[in-house]
Scaffold this motif. Structure first.
Motif, PDB file in Angstrom:
ATOM      1  N   VAL A  80       0.859  -1.185   0.000  1.00 53.85           N
ATOM      2  CA  VAL A  80       0.000   0.000   0.000  1.00 53.85           C
ATOM      3  C   VAL A  80       0.900   1.242   0.000  1.00 53.85           C
ATOM      4  O   VAL A  80       1.658   1.462   0.941  1.00 53.85           O
ATOM      5  CB  VAL A  80      -0.932   0.009   1.225  1.00 53.85           C
ATOM      6  CG1 VAL A  80      -1.799   1.269   1.220  1.00 53.85           C
ATOM      7  CG2 VAL A  80      -1.798  -1.246   1.238  1.00 53.85           C
ATOM      8  N   VAL A  81       0.836   2.027  -1.072  1.00 52.44           N
ATOM      9  CA  VAL A  81       1.678   3.220  -1.234  1.00 52.44           C
ATOM     10  C   VAL A  81       0.797   4.458  -1.094  1.00 52.44           C
ATOM     11  O   VAL A  81      -0.206   4.591  -1.788  1.00 52.44           O
ATOM     12  CB  VAL A  81       2.397   3.224  -2.595  1.00 52.44           C
ATOM     13  CG1 VAL A  81       3.249   4.481  -2.745  1.00 52.44           C
ATOM     14  CG2 VAL A  81       3.259   1.980  -2.743  1.00 52.44           C
ATOM     15  N   THR A  82       1.169   5.345  -0.162  1.00 53.64           N
ATOM     16  CA  THR A  82       0.455   6.602   0.038  1.00 53.64           C
ATOM     17  C   THR A  82       1.448   7.761  -0.010  1.00 53.64           C
ATOM     18  O   THR A  82       2.651   7.577   0.186  1.00 53.64           O
ATOM     19  CB  THR A  82      -0.279   6.616   1.392  1.00 53.64           C
ATOM     20  OG1 THR A  82       0.672   6.384   2.449  1.00 53.64           O
ATOM     21  CG2 THR A  82      -1.346   5.540   1.436  1.00 53.64           C
ATOM     22  N   ARG A  83       0.935   8.957  -0.259  1.00 50.59           N
ATOM     23  CA  ARG A  83       1.764  10.172  -0.314  1.00 50.59           C
ATOM     24  C   ARG A  83       1.076  11.274   0.474  1.00 50.59           C
ATOM     25  O   ARG A  83      -0.146  11.372   0.490  1.00 50.59           O
ATOM     26  CB  ARG A  83       1.987  10.620  -1.760  1.00 50.59           C
ATOM     27  CG  ARG A  83       2.870   9.681  -2.562  1.00 50.59           C
ATOM     28  CD  ARG A  83       3.044  10.150  -3.997  1.00 50.59           C
ATOM     29  NE  ARG A  83       3.999   9.348  -4.728  1.00 50.59           N
ATOM     30  CZ  ARG A  83       3.719   8.173  -5.295  1.00 50.59           C
ATOM     31  NH1 ARG A  83       2.474   7.700  -5.218  1.00 50.59           N
ATOM     32  NH2 ARG A  83       4.646   7.492  -5.933  1.00 50.59           N
ATOM     33  N   ARG A  84       1.898  12.105   1.143  1.00 48.47           N
ATOM     34  CA  ARG A  84       1.371  13.251   1.874  1.00 48.47           C
ATOM     35  C   ARG A  84       2.398  14.379   1.872  1.00 48.47           C
ATOM     36  O   ARG A  84       3.595  14.145   1.696  1.00 48.47           O
ATOM     37  CB  ARG A  84       0.987  12.877   3.311  1.00 48.47           C
ATOM     38  CG  ARG A  84       2.130  12.405   4.176  1.00 48.47           C
ATOM     39  CD  ARG A  84       1.591  11.866   5.498  1.00 48.47           C
ATOM     40  NE  ARG A  84       2.648  11.406   6.378  1.00 48.47           N
ATOM     41  CZ  ARG A  84       3.191  12.155   7.328  1.00 48.47           C
ATOM     42  NH1 ARG A  84       2.787  13.400   7.479  1.00 48.47           N
ATOM     43  NH2 ARG A  84       4.134  11.665   8.121  1.00 48.47           N
ATOM     44  N   MET A  85       1.897  15.594   2.078  1.00 44.64           N
ATOM     45  CA  MET A  85       2.732  16.786   2.048  1.00 44.64           C
ATOM     46  C   MET A  85       3.037  17.232   3.471  1.00 44.64           C
ATOM     47  O   MET A  85       2.163  17.207   4.349  1.00 44.64           O
ATOM     48  CB  MET A  85       2.020  17.912   1.291  1.00 44.64           C
ATOM     49  CG  MET A  85       1.480  17.515  -0.086  1.00 44.64           C
ATOM     50  SD  MET A  85       2.776  17.029  -1.240  1.00 44.64           S
ATOM     51  CE  MET A  85       3.501  18.613  -1.587  1.00 44.64           C
ATOM     52  N   VAL A  86       4.287  17.632   3.702  1.00 47.81           N
ATOM     53  CA  VAL A  86       4.709  18.162   4.998  1.00 47.81           C
ATOM     54  C   VAL A  86       5.482  19.450   4.772  1.00 47.81           C
ATOM     55  O   VAL A  86       6.083  19.658   3.710  1.00 47.81           O
ATOM     56  CB  VAL A  86       5.580  17.147   5.778  1.00 47.81           C
ATOM     57  CG1 VAL A  86       4.793  15.903   6.116  1.00 47.81           C
ATOM     58  CG2 VAL A  86       6.828  16.795   5.001  1.00 47.81           C
TER      59      VAL A  86
END
Length: 219
Positions: A80-86
């Protein structure tokens, strides 16, 4: 021979005869026909085909070689590959600048402008695989506050020996002749001081006129 004897002999012979049914014809046991030919018709049932006996399957040959266990298939799950901004905030280091100052005594160093670090905001895109960070990519960066360069002045002036005890570059109050003179009400470190105010008539070698209005130590 009488008729009764003849009949008795016929009965005896008939009892000894073995009747074989073959197409409805009567034959004797010893192959001798009886005294009188007797034809017997026998109604036989319709001939039926003999039932075929079930055949047993031949046993399969057994191999003496050991059998290997079948490998268990490996079940792999899809990651499961997810992306988020920080966003991160970092400091921006200030530069250090050195300049020559002809108003300062030769070899003297003074920090005339104090350096101040700046700040910048960076935005990253994080890649997570099964909840674990596996990538980090810089998307943008913005300078929130620019740094202020630190300026250090190095004196290059060679002092001369003027006549008298007051510096001729100033009037109004006696400015002593020394390696450095500061206003007594200021934050300078001397070694000599003047109360002021003084008028700059020559070169403001001691930096007493901060606002460049030709009047020094007026505050």
């Amino acid at each position: 021979m009488t008729e009764q004897e003849t009949q008795g002999m016929r009965v005896g012979v008939a009892a000894a005869v073995v009747v074989l049914v073959s197409g409805g014809v009567l034959t004797g046991c010893a192959g001798e026909p009886p005294d009188e030919s007797v034809s017997v018709t026998v109604d036989s049932p319709h001939p039926t085909a003999p039932k075929a006996l079930p055949t047993k399957a031949a046993p399969k040959p057994t191999s003496s070689a050991p059998t290997r266990p079948k490998p268990t298939p490996t079940v792999t799950s899809t990651p499961v590959v997810t992306r988020r901004m920080v966003t991160e905030t970092r400091k921006v280091a200030f530069r250090k600048v050195t300049q020559r100052d002809p108003l300062l005594a030769k070899g003297r160093k003074v920090v005339t402008v104090q350096g101040v670090p700046g700040t910048k905001r960076l935005t990253f895109e994080l890649t997570l695989t099964n909840g674990v960070q596996t990538g980090k990519r810089l998307v943008s960066q913005v300078v929130v506050r620019a740094p202020v360069a630190q300026v250090t002045s190095i004196g290059t002036k060679v002092e001369s020996e003027p006549a008298g005890n007051c510096d001729p570059n100033y009037t109004g109050d006696c400015v002593p002749i020394a390696s450095d003179v500061d206003c007594s009400r200021g934050s300078g470190n001397g070694p000599a001081y003047v109360d002021g105010p003084v008028e700059v008539v020559g070169t403001d070698i001691y930096g007493l006129d901060r606002d460049n209005d030709s009047i020094g130590c007026e505050d």
